[in-house]
Structure formats: structure tokens, C-alpha cells
Scaffold this motif. Structure first.
Motif, short mmCIF file in Angstrom:
data_model
loop_
_atom_site.label_atom_id
_atom_site.label_comp_id
_atom_site.label_asym_id
_atom_site.label_seq_id
_atom_site.Cartn_x
_atom_site.Cartn_y
_atom_site.Cartn_z
N TYR A 18 0.83 -1.20 0.00
CA TYR A 18 0.00 0.00 0.00
C TYR A 18 0.87 1.25 0.00
N ASP A 36 -0.84 7.04 0.72
CA ASP A 36 -2.20 7.59 0.63
C ASP A 36 -3.28 6.52 0.79
N ARG A 42 -3.77 3.83 -1.14
CA ARG A 42 -4.09 3.08 -2.36
C ARG A 42 -3.22 1.84 -2.46
N HIS A 43 -3.80 0.78 -3.00
CA HIS A 43 -3.06 -0.46 -3.24
C HIS A 43 -2.13 -0.24 -4.42
N ASP A 88 -3.71 -1.05 -7.77
CA ASP A 88 -4.65 -0.02 -8.22
C ASP A 88 -3.90 1.20 -8.75
N ALA A 89 -2.87 1.61 -8.04
CA ALA A 89 -2.09 2.78 -8.45
C ALA A 89 -1.44 2.54 -9.81
N GLN A 91 -4.08 2.78 -12.50
CA GLN A 91 -4.47 4.17 -12.76
C GLN A 91 -3.42 4.90 -13.57
#
Length: 95
Positions: free
Chosen positions: A77, A80, A82-83, A86-87, A90
Motif C-alpha cells: 500500500y 495515501d 491506495r493499493h 490499483d495505483a 491508474q
């Protein structure tokens, strides 16, 4: 005699050892197999989350232990919250 104090080094964030996660699940009345089946997955599905980043597996395991996934796997993680998977997705979508 005066004692010389040295600043303590910050401990690096490390993930829980898979054996510690399994033991905590057992103490909470779960096994990875039972937890997988409880959530409608094949018996070995959540085992993947012990060694490989897997958002769903991490969330199910953490919920069974009553902690946030970042507590068990801090290296997965970002600051912030976020995993990392996921980051990365994105960032790829922006490119």
C-alpha cells in the motif's frame, strides 16, 4: 556516569509472515480454506493473497482478523492508502 542516547532507527515496514497470518486466522476461528468457501471461492483461492498482491484476498483476510489490509501488508500500500496494483492501473490508464 551519563548515558549516551542514540536516536532509534525507524523500523522498515514489513509484511506479516504467512505463518503469522494463518495463526491469527486460526485464533479468530478461521482457516484460509473456510474463509475462501465462506466467500464463495474455491478452497485455495485466498491462499494466493499470502504471497502475491491480491486486493480481494487481502480484504477478506484482513476483515476476518478485524484489521485493515495495510496493517498486514504495508509494503503493498502507498502512503495515501491506495493499493500498489490499483495505483499502477491508474497510471497505465493515464498513459
Amino acid at each position: 556516569m551519563t548515558k549516551i542516547s542514540t536516536p532509534k532507527k525507524a523500523r522498515p515496514k514489513t509484511d506479516w509472515h504467512p505463518a503469522d497470518i494463518k495463526a491469527a486466522l486460526e485464533k479468530a476461528g478461521w482457516s484460509l480454506r473456510k474463509l475462501s468457501e465462506h466467500h464463495g471461492y474455491s478452497p485455495g483461492r485466498l491462499r494466493v493473497g499470502l504471497r502475491t498482491p491480491d486486493i480481494k484476498a487481502e480484504r477478506f483476510i484482513a476483515a476476518a482478523l478485524g484489521v485493515e489490509p495495510e496493517t498486514i501488508w504495508p509494503t503493498r500500500y502507498l502512503p495515501d492508502g491506495r493499493h500498489v496494483v490499483d495505483a499502477a492501473r491508474q497510471e497505465a490508464a493515464k498513459a
